[in-house]
Motif scaffolding. Structure first.
Motif, PDB file in Angstrom:
ATOM      1  N   SER A  39       0.825  -1.203   0.000  1.00  0.00           N
ATOM      2  CA  SER A  39       0.000   0.000   0.000  1.00  0.00           C
ATOM      3  C   SER A  39       0.862   1.257   0.000  1.00  0.00           C
ATOM      4  O   SER A  39       0.569   2.234  -0.695  1.00  0.00           O
ATOM      5  N   THR A  46       1.179   4.407  -2.659  1.00  0.00           N
ATOM      6  CA  THR A  46       1.111   5.822  -2.291  1.00  0.00           C
ATOM      7  C   THR A  46       2.277   6.599  -2.877  1.00  0.00           C
ATOM      8  O   THR A  46       2.109   7.686  -3.448  1.00  0.00           O
ATOM      9  N   GLN A  95      -4.201   6.428  -6.956  1.00  0.00           N
ATOM     10  CA  GLN A  95      -5.384   6.928  -6.275  1.00  0.00           C
ATOM     11  C   GLN A  95      -5.925   5.904  -5.266  1.00  0.00           C
ATOM     12  O   GLN A  95      -5.875   4.703  -5.519  1.00  0.00           O
ATOM     13  N   GLY A  96      -6.446   6.417  -4.142  1.00  0.00           N
ATOM     14  CA  GLY A  96      -7.084   5.542  -3.173  1.00  0.00           C
ATOM     15  C   GLY A  96      -6.146   4.822  -2.241  1.00  0.00           C
ATOM     16  O   GLY A  96      -6.580   3.982  -1.452  1.00  0.00           O
ATOM     17  N   SER A  97      -4.830   5.089  -2.314  1.00  0.00           N
ATOM     18  CA  SER A  97      -3.867   4.391  -1.466  1.00  0.00           C
ATOM     19  C   SER A  97      -3.395   5.251  -0.305  1.00  0.00           C
ATOM     20  O   SER A  97      -2.484   4.861   0.418  1.00  0.00           O
ATOM     21  N   GLY A  98      -4.004   6.419  -0.109  1.00  0.00           N
ATOM     22  CA  GLY A  98      -3.587   7.301   0.962  1.00  0.00           C
ATOM     23  C   GLY A  98      -2.648   8.386   0.446  1.00  0.00           C
ATOM     24  O   GLY A  98      -2.325   8.449  -0.737  1.00  0.00           O
ATOM     25  N   GLU A 112      -1.353   9.203   5.813  1.00  0.00           N
ATOM     26  CA  GLU A 112      -2.799   9.047   5.979  1.00  0.00           C
ATOM     27  C   GLU A 112      -3.250   7.823   5.192  1.00  0.00           C
ATOM     28  O   GLU A 112      -3.484   7.889   3.995  1.00  0.00           O
ATOM     29  N   HIS A 113      -3.351   6.695   5.906  1.00  0.00           N
ATOM     30  CA  HIS A 113      -3.743   5.440   5.269  1.00  0.00           C
ATOM     31  C   HIS A 113      -5.270   5.396   5.150  1.00  0.00           C
ATOM     32  O   HIS A 113      -5.977   5.831   6.071  1.00  0.00           O
ATOM     33  N   PRO A 114      -5.807   4.878   4.039  1.00  0.00           N
ATOM     34  CA  PRO A 114      -7.267   4.910   3.847  1.00  0.00           C
ATOM     35  C   PRO A 114      -8.056   4.133   4.884  1.00  0.00           C
ATOM     36  O   PRO A 114      -9.222   4.436   5.135  1.00  0.00           O
ATOM     37  N   THR A 115      -7.465   3.112   5.517  1.00  0.00           N
ATOM     38  CA  THR A 115      -8.212   2.318   6.507  1.00  0.00           C
ATOM     39  C   THR A 115      -7.584   2.360   7.892  1.00  0.00           C
ATOM     40  O   THR A 115      -8.291   2.212   8.888  1.00  0.00           O
TER      41      THR A 115
END
Length: 753
Positions: A498, A502, A507-510, A537-540
């Motif tokens: 992940s 980034t 996109q979408g990986s933080g 800033e990790h998405p989860t």
């Protein structure tokens, strides 16, 4: 045709291309004269016949040249095909009386035999071309040609016996269509092997052979009906088209294609059809009186079919044996790694969600046996252990040797309890000693168990988890360990992927963000600088701090990219602050590996120019371990950075090796005392003494001293007493986003004691 277009179509030297073009023009002229009727009678007809013969000789020469010209690949098929065309041309000349044309056996004339020679040569050419297009062309395919010849000859005799009296003695009249039929089947096989997308050369050759077949068919029909006349242009058009197509096929520009394996039906279709033809001929001969030659040829064809069947059985047995050997361990007779992986994949496909246990185990201290008794004795031990384990595994389980002393077992439909129980059974099978070289040797095994739960897993993933469990078991040799599905290593692997996404901007990986912790002047309370600290800033998972982020970036080999991203954003923010009228120094941490990147100084210089920053407002923090390896290169990088005017700070001073030679050789601008000494200096006299002496030494060298980790007013007072210059810590501010950093007001410090 333009030269560029010709070069795209032909792979031929310029003289050959010119001759091919002239040949095409000649056949266009010949066809025009034939269709218009200008060359149907008299001297014009004879001249046109001579002209057509000349064109066929030129075409034959072009194809033979393709087969004989050195330095080109795929010469053999065209040499064989050119030989057949040369024989065909000789037959034509003999039919015109330009060469002798004596009668041969069976009433066939020499000219007809020469014409028929084209077919076996075409067959050989096609087989040679197939050999280049198909992986592992079976040797039995050549035997199919013999079967085809015998079957066609038998049918020829049969048809010749049934033909009208006017056609009796004309064996070629029957052989031509049968030979052509075989060529049609051969063309269909070649096209099918090419997925009906044959390359240009194969396509043109196939169309040429089909044109030849159609011309022969029309000639035979007109001859049988007694209506054939040399003045009919259509057969000549087809023969001419066949010649032109074959010439273009010989010199066409090849396209690179993957070599295909030969389909099983392509191997069997031709011999089955020919065997049926030969059997049908024998049946007809049995119910009616037929020439002995017909019966003999058909019987010979059947005999060849039987020989081919024997060879096919041998090939199948050899293939089955090779497949078994490819999936069997040579030493123990167990399944090997390939067979085990296939079994796990097959189980996942055939029984999705049914679950399975994978056991991975090896022999403890096996290397000692090899080193002390020899590898041959080690092999004996593996054979004995494999035999013991094979006796105690369930019938539906697969035991495999993966290599060395490593074994694996697949137990379908099993869970954690069953897997651990079988692991214990495998260990107990080794309780009795093994006699090796006259010595009773006791061995044990460490067993790791992983269970497939929920969605099916790949063989490599199951083995990976079982391998983790096995190494956990090796902590106490001779035990069985179980590995949970959600392990920490797997989570770290996914997190690393992940982060890689980034840093690549996916996109979408933080995203990466910088927080800034102020540095204050201890005498004025004014914020004179900030330290840039990276966050992810990790998405989860939310905000991932530097203690986890920095080692992870180094582990995946993207530490350089992370440093550049931090430098770019920190200097961009510094530029914004300076344009707003503030002038804080910005400190950025460098990893030891960053100093080994050759273009680091140039990259920093480009950022300073882009954001119009004075280099004095950039502080690069390095740790003492940055010089444990590649000391010369690291010093060179620092000298280049200092030459730009950038300040160098030694971070975490005192926590590393703290060699005074570093202070001498590095010539830093700043010394940053590690928080482990600062945090409790108010209560620990030893730490207080270390900090005081360090500050005195730094001031004597003209260095600015920064104390980090200041969290209490007592610590601040102790640092003021020691003469520290700058401080940072939670007492004043935690790291916050740039928008929350207040640079306009001084911070109220504790009163001096």
């Amino acid at each position: 045709m333009t030269a560029a277009r010709r070069n795209r179509l032909l792979d031929a030297p310029r003289p050959v291309a010119v001759v091919v073009g002239a040949l095409l023009a000649g056949y266009v002229l010949h066809w025009t004269l034939s269709v218009s009727g200008l060359a149907r009678t008299g001297a014009a007809f004879e001249a046109d016949e001579v002209f057509e013969t000349f064109l066929s000789l030129v075409a034959t020469g072009l194809i033979l040249t393709r087969g004989l010209l050195p330095g080109r690949s795929g010469r053999s098929p065209w040499l064989a095909f050119g030989t057949g065309l040369a024989a065909y041309a000789a037959g034509t000349l003999a039919s015109y009386g330009l060469l002798p044309d004596p009668a041969l056996a069976g009433g066939v004339r020499l000219s007809e035999a020469c014409w028929l020679a084209l077919f076996p040569c075409s067959y050989v050419a096609a087989m040679l071309m197939l050999r280049d297009k198909v992986a592992r062309l079976p040797s039995t395919l050549w035997l199919d040609g013999v079967i085809a010849g015998l079957s066609a000859a038998a049918m020829g005799v049969l048809v010749g016996a049934w033909a009208p009296a006017s056609a009796h003695g004309k064996l070629s009249t029957a052989l031509f269509p049968l030979a052509d039929l075989f060529l049609v089947v051969l063309v269909a096989v070649m096209f099918t092997l090419a997925d009906w997308q044959p390359e240009r050369g194969l396509l043109l050759l196939g169309l040429g052979l089909l044109a030849q077949t159609l011309g022969d068919t029309m000639w035979l029909a007109q001859t049988a009906a007694g209506t054939y006349s040399p003045n009919r242009p259509l057969p000549d058009l087809l023969y001419g088209a066949a010649v032109v197509l074959c010439v273009l096929a010989a010199w066409s520009r090849p396209r690179t294609r993957d070599v295909r394996p030969l389909a099983w039906w392509a191997v069997l279709a031709v011999p089955i059809a020919l065997a049926a033809l030969a059997v049908g001929t024998l049946v007809l001969a049995g119910v009616s009186t037929q020439p002995a030659a017909c019966v003999g040829l058909a019987a010979a064809a059947i005999l060849c079919v039987l020989v081919r069947a024997v060879l096919a059985v041998r090939d199948v047995q050899s293939l089955a044996l090779s497949r078994q050997e490819a999936r069997t361990d040579e030493l123990t007779g167990l399944a090997n790694r390939r067979a085990f992986y296939e079994a796990v994949e097959r189980h996942a496909l055939d029984a999705p969600g049914a679950g399975a246990a994978v056991l991975l185990f090896d022999v403890d201290r096996f290397k000692e046996v090899n080193d002390s008794l020899g590898h041959s004795v080690g092999d004996e031990l593996l054979v004995e252990l494999a035999a013991r384990w094979a006796e105690c595994v369930p019938a539906d389980a697969l035991l495999a040797r993966l290599g060395g002393d490593e074994f694996a077992l697949l137990l379908p439909g099993a869970g954690e309890r069953e897997g651990l129980a079988l692991g214990e059974t495998l260990r107990r099978a080794l309780e009795l000693p093994v006699a090796l070289a006259g010595i009773a040797v006791h061995v044990s095994a460490s067993v790791g168990v992983a269970v497939e739960l929920g969605s099916p897993e790949s063989p490599s993933e199951l083995l990976r988890r079982a391998d983790i469990a096995m190494y956990a078991a090796k902590a106490g040799p001779g035990v069985t360990a179980y590995q949970e599905v959600g392990d920490e290593r797997l989570d770290r692997l996914r997190l690393g992927e992940s982060l890689r996404a980034t840093l690549s901007g996916e996109q979408g990986s933080g995203r990466l963000v910088l927080h800034y912790q102020p540095q204050l002047c201890l005498s004025t309370g004014k914020i004179v600088g900030v330290e840039a600290l990276v966050r992810w800033e990790h998405p989860t998972r939310g905000l991932v701090g530097p203690l986890e982020l920095l080692p992870l970036a180094q582990a995946i080999g993207r530490g350089r990219d992370l440093t550049r991203a931090v430098l770019s954003e920190a200097l961009a923010q510094a530029g914004r602050w300076h344009r707003a009228g503030h002038d804080p120094r910005v400190s950025v941490n460098l990893a030891p590996a960053d100093l080994l990147v050759p273009d680091l100084p140039a990259f920093v210089a480009s950022l300073l120019r882009r954001h119009e920053l004075d280099p004095a407002f950039l502080v690069l923090e390095i740790t003492e371990d940055s010089f444990m390896k590649e000391r010369t290169r690291s010093l060179g990088a620092l000298e280049a950075l200092r030459a730009l005017g950038v300040a160098i700070s030694i971070d975490d001073y005192g926590a590393g090796y703290s060699s005074l030679s570093y202070l001498r050789d590095l010539a830093p601008s700043e010394l940053k005392i590690d928080r482990s000494f600062v945090a409790d200096m108010a209560t620990c006299e030893r730490n207080r003494a270390i900090v005081r002496s360090t500050i005195a030494l730094a001031h004597a060298l003209g260095l600015v001293v920064v104390a980090e980790g200041v969290e209490t007013q007592e610590t601040e007072a102790a640092l003021r007493e020691a003469g520290c210059d700058l401080v940072q810590g939670f007492l004043y501010a935690r790291p916050v986003p740039a928008a929350q950093v207040s640079l306009s007001h001084a911070v109220e410090l504790a009163a001096s004691p």
